[in-house]
Each structure stands twice: as structure tokens, then as C-alpha cells.
Scaffold this motif. Structure first.
Motif, short mmCIF file in Angstrom:
data_model
loop_
_atom_site.label_atom_id
_atom_site.label_comp_id
_atom_site.label_asym_id
_atom_site.label_seq_id
_atom_site.Cartn_x
_atom_site.Cartn_y
_atom_site.Cartn_z
N LEU A 307 0.92 -67.47 69.55
CA LEU A 307 0.55 -66.74 70.36
C LEU A 307 -0.99 -66.95 70.73
O LEU A 307 -1.41 -67.74 71.63
N TYR A 308 -1.77 -66.51 69.60
CA TYR A 308 -3.19 -66.52 69.97
C TYR A 308 -3.83 -67.56 69.08
O TYR A 308 -3.51 -67.66 68.06
N TYR A 309 -4.97 -68.28 69.61
CA TYR A 309 -6.00 -69.10 68.74
C TYR A 309 -7.18 -68.90 69.26
O TYR A 309 -7.59 -68.76 70.31
N ASP A 335 -2.67 -75.13 81.87
CA ASP A 335 -1.68 -74.51 82.50
C ASP A 335 -1.65 -73.12 83.15
O ASP A 335 -1.32 -72.76 84.01
N ASN A 336 -2.07 -72.28 82.23
CA ASN A 336 -2.20 -70.69 82.59
C ASN A 336 -3.70 -70.43 82.78
O ASN A 336 -4.02 -69.18 82.24
N ASP A 377 -9.61 -76.74 72.13
CA ASP A 377 -9.09 -77.46 72.96
C ASP A 377 -7.61 -78.11 72.36
O ASP A 377 -6.62 -78.34 73.22
N TRP A 378 -7.73 -78.57 71.13
CA TRP A 378 -6.39 -78.89 70.48
C TRP A 378 -5.35 -77.98 70.36
O TRP A 378 -4.31 -78.15 70.59
N HIS A 384 -0.27 -76.34 71.70
CA HIS A 384 0.29 -75.43 72.78
C HIS A 384 0.39 -74.04 72.67
O HIS A 384 1.36 -73.37 72.86
N PHE A 385 -0.60 -73.30 71.93
CA PHE A 385 -0.84 -71.88 71.94
C PHE A 385 -0.94 -71.64 73.38
O PHE A 385 -1.79 -72.07 73.94
N PRO A 386 -0.29 -70.50 73.68
CA PRO A 386 -0.64 -70.03 75.27
C PRO A 386 -2.06 -69.31 75.25
O PRO A 386 -2.68 -69.49 76.26
N LEU A 387 -2.33 -68.38 74.34
CA LEU A 387 -3.66 -67.76 74.71
C LEU A 387 -4.56 -68.28 73.61
O LEU A 387 -4.68 -67.92 72.51
#
Ligand SMILES: *[C@@H]1O[C@H](CO)[C@@H](O)[C@H](O)[C@H]1NC(C)=O
Ligand SMILES: *[C@@H]1O[C@H](CO)[C@@H](O)[C@H](O)[C@H]1NC(C)=O
Ligand SMILES: [Zn+2]
Length: 456
Positions: A307-309, A335-336, A377-378, A384-387
């Protein structure tokens, strides 16, 4: 510890290391206004006679330059000849450093507090005690050992609400000298475990948190024992002579961990020279700290949803959104991006409401400078964390890395407020329902249309 052994160790340590004393070091602020001034400052930086607090030099970007007392004349003549306005803002760097670690006399030394900057042992001991005190929901994780053999410890907070959890990671102290970040991360741990605020409780309990207050333990220790301005880790594997750069060889010990992650590694805003402060390492994930973080996250990905990073740095009061190499309409590579921007703006409004601290929101290339190979950024492009967000905490440069300890609690309070609001907005967008992708797609389309219109 036996007193004799302790004394012996103290002697050995003091022979081995040379504490860099910043007594009477001055700090000047400069903001180049033309390309000519930028070039003059680049030349000055390349002389390595002075320490620039901000890596990027560009028109309009305020910088801070540390000037040793014996070089003050040289510095003042240089900027005056180049027609650059420089303002003296700190008279004695060492006195600010001393102030950061001054313990209050009244408090029980066993008790953790946020009124001075704690060293690594104090932070790790507090984490241990806290995990013991909240053992039903908190535990310590050791994700690996550093070059100097120290464990990289995180606090896991797990209220066991879901079979397939949302996993989130907080990374602080990746850059050693950014002392406000471990202090803020320990505050977040405390709040997640003890706060009665509804927003904090929801954020703490609906997510399984992995919080690393000091992701670069060797560097953090070194910033206490040897050089307050140390940024990299302390990996000696690439040690080389830095004499040709007018720098001590010790500069080549260590890698900039926030340039070492495997996402566009070494493409922009990173150095291949071990004598540089932004040295990205011999290869992506060459470093124990960044690799340990990636291994942890790869494991989490198999057991739940990421979820969050959240990455904590200082200073400049920015909330950065990936990716750090893109600007203008290219920000849509994340993407988001539109969702992240909205979450960020609303969160920072709430942050400001607490103590009137203002933040800017955007990509690093847009509002700071271009960077590649960073952890956050990684987290977006590789894991692929969304947030994904990076906080550049207080201040805007009055004290920079030497933020007075009186600002630890206000910084932590406002940051927590901002995070809670960000979480509220993210929930309303559906990020906790796994339905965020439709929102993502619509936000993306709107921004894409706007970008196409602009491009015409
Ligand atoms: C705290 O430290 C002690 C002593 O090293 C250790 O035995 C214990 O397992 C630690 N507790 C946690 C929760 O990690
Ligand atoms: C808040 O900060 C802004 C500038 O950042 C300033 O203009 C304003 O006066 C401040 N307000 C208060 C109440 O301190
Ligand atoms: Zn940093």
C-alpha cells in the motif's frame, strides 16, 4: 560495562577516528539568479574547498554553503568578484550541532523523549523496550547487517486485522545527516501504538507497518562520532584516493543509498565517482541496506498487497511524488500521478494547519532536482506500491540538517496530521478496496487530455 574496558575502547576509538570539528564554520545562503552565477557556483563547488548543503545548483534554487573560518576571506572574495549575493546565516556550525545532542538534566536517562536527537543505541533500545511493552501488536525485525556489522532494525506493527494484509513501509535515515527523520519515524511508531485519534487508529490498524527509523545505521553512527555532515553509508569496498579532487580519502568510503536502488540506476542526478557525495555504488543494489529493503518488500508482495511506501528525508519542506527524473507532462509516467498529487496537496494543507509550515508538492525534477536510483522511485517503478511519497521535512534552510531539537515535536505532529489526511483521501479514492485502478485510470485520462491540449 567494566570501566577499564570502557576507557580502553574510548582510547582506541579516539585514535582511530578524526572528529570533524565544525567550530566557527560559517554557513552562507546563496541563490543563483543567472546561468553565469550557476556556473560560478559550480566551479566553486568543484574546487571542493566548501561544502554545499544542496547537491543541485540551478537558477532560483536556494543553497547553503559551509565555509571553514580560515576560508571565509577566500569565499567572500570569490562571491563578491562573481557578483553573487551571499548572506551569512550561521556563525558557528558546531554550536548548533552541540545543541542538537544536549540532554536535559531533569529526565530519567532510561526514558525516550523527543527533546534531543537520539543516537543509534538509544533508538534501538527504545524500539526494543517498545516492542516488549506492546508485544501483542509490535515486534522487531532485523532485515540484514551493514558493512560494519550493525543490524538494520525495523518496528513491525501488526493488529492482525486481515488475512491478506496491506503492507506498508516507512524508511527514515537513509541519509545519515538528516537527523530529523529518525526522530519523526520514532514519533510515528509511538503514535501508531498509543494515539486515540480516529484517523491515526485507522491508519495504524488497517495496515501492517514496517518502520525503519534508521535505514543507514553505519552512516548515522558516523554522523555522531566523526562527521555531522555525513550522508552516505560506510561501505569501504570502493575506497580510493580522493586527493585529485581536493577531498579526504575518507569521502570514498560509502555509497549514497538513495541512488543505489535498481530503478533507472545511474541515469541522472547520481555519480559514478566514489569520492562524490551522490556516489551510486558499483552496481544497483550493491549495498546491504538497499538490498535488504528490496528483499523485504519482495517477500511482502507475496503475502499481501503493498500500500504505502513513505520515505523520510530533510530538508526543504517538500512532498515528492515519483518519478524523480520527470517534469512537466512527463510526470504522468507514474500511472496514478493525479491521485498522488491530490492526496499530497490535501495532506499538506492539513500539515500546514497545525503549525503554519508550508510544503510544496510535485516531482523532484520539477521542484528540486533530477534524481535516479532512489528508494522511493524504485518502490513505485520496481515494486509497484500504489501510494509512494517522499517527505523532505523541515526546515527550508534556516538551520537545514542542524534543525534545533525544539522543532522535533512540532515537525512530528504536523507530519502525522498530514499523513492522516493523506490516508483519509486515499481511502475515499478506493485504495483500501483494491478498486483504485478505475480512479487511477480516470485521473490519468484527465491529465493526459490536459497535457495534449497544452502540447498544442
Ligand atoms: C530486546 O532485547 C533483548 C536483549 O537483547 C532480546 O532478548 C529481546 O528479544 C529483544 N526484544 C525484542 C522484542 O526484540
Ligand atoms: C503563516 O506563514 C505565512 C508564510 O509562510 C505567513 O505569511 C503568515 O503570516 C503565517 N501565519 C501565521 C499565523 O503565522
Ligand atoms: Zn536525503
Amino acid at each position: 560495562m567494566n570501566t577499564k574496558i570502557f576507557l580502553l575502547l574510548t582510547v582506541i576509538v579516539s585514535i582511530k577516528s578524526e572528529y570533524v570539528n565544525y567550530k566557527y564554520h560559517k554557513v552562507y545562503t546563496v541563490t543563483p539568479t543567472t546561468e553565469k552565477e550557476v556556473q560560478a557556483l559550480l566551479d566553486l563547488k568543484n574546487s571542493n574547498d566548501f561544502v554545499f548543503w544542496i547537491e543541485g545548483i540551478k537558477v532560483g534554487l536556494e543553497n547553503r554553503i559551509d565555509v571553514a573560518a580560515e576560508k571565509q576571506r577566500l569565499f567572500e572574495k570569490y562571491v563578491s568578484d562573481a557578483g553573487i549575493k551571499a548572506e551569512l546565516i550561521i556563525e558557528d556550525v558546531q554550536s548548533l550541532i552541540d545543541n542538537q545532542v544536549k540532554r536535559s538534566k531533569t529526565r530519567n536517562s532510561n526514558e525516550y523523549a523527543w527533546d534531543y536527537y537520539q543516537n543509534l543505541d538509544e533508538i534501538y533500545e527504545w524500539m526494543n523496550r517498545t516492542a516488549e511493552a506492546y508485544s501483542s501488536v509490535a515486534s522487531i525485525i532485523n532485515i540484514g547487517a551493514t558493512a560494519e556489522g550493525r543490524p538494520i532494525l525495523g518496528m513491525v506493527i501488526d493488529f492482525k486485522k486481515r488475512e491478506r494484509p496491506y503492507y506498508s513501509v516507512i524508511e527514515g535515515g537513509l541519509h545519515a545527516r538528516e537527523w530529523i527523520t529518525p526522530a519523526t519515524c520514532t514519533w510515528i511508531i509511538k503514535e501508531f501504538l498509543t494515539s486515540n485519534d480516529r484517523g491515526v487508529r485507522a491508519m495504524a490498524e488497517d495496515v501492517v507497518w514496517y518502520i525503519f527509523p534508521v535505514t543507514n545505521p553505519d552512516g548515522y553512527v558516523y554522523s555522531f562520532t566523526d562527521n555531522r555532515m555525513w550522508r552516505k553509508n560506510r561501505n569501504p569496498a570502493m575506497q580510493t584516493s580522493c586527493a585529485h579532487m581536493n577531498r579526504p580519502d575518507d569521502m570514498s568510503v560509502g555509497v549514497d543509498l538513495n541512488r543505489n536502488f535498481d530503478f533507472l540506476w545511474m541515469t541522472v542526478g547520481a555519480s559514478g565517482n566514489p569520492c562524490d557525495i551522490t556516489y551510486a555504488g558499483p552496481s544497483a543494489f550493491s549495498e546491504a541496506e538497499s538490498l535488504a529493503m528490496a528483499n523485504l518488500i519482495n517477500g511482502l508482495q507475496e503475502r499481501g498487497s503493498l500500500l504505502y511506501y513513505l520515505s523520510f528525508h530533510s530538508y526543504t519542506q517538500l512532498l515528492l511524488i515519483p518519478y524523480s527524473h520527470v517534469r512537466g507532462s512527463d510526470v504522468l509516467e507514474a500511472d496514478n500521478y493525479a491521485d498522488l498529487f491530490e492526496i499530497g496537496i490535501k495532506g499538506m494543507d492539513k500539515l500546514t494547519a497545525r503549525h503554519n509550515t508550508t510544503y510544496r508538492v510535485g516531482t523532484s525534477a520539477d521542484i528540486l532536482y533530477e534524481v535516479s536510483g532512489s528508494g522511493f522511485d524504485w518502490a513505485k517503478g520496481g515494486a509497484h506500491f500504489p501510494l509512494v511519497f517522499l517527505f523532505e521535512l523541515r526546515d527550508t534552510g534556516r538551520f537545514g540538517f542542524l534543525l534545533p531539537p525544539e522543532e522535533i515535536i512540532p515537525t512530528s505532529e504536523e507530519t502525522m496530521d498530514g499523513m492522516v489526511e493523506m490516508d483519509r483521501v486515499a481511502r475515499s479514492m478506493g485504495y483500501y478496496r483494491g478498486s483504485a485502478h478505475s480512479f487511477t485510470a480516470s485521473g490519468f485520462m484527465i491529465l493526459l487530455l490536459a497535457a495534449m491540449l497544452l502540447a498544442k
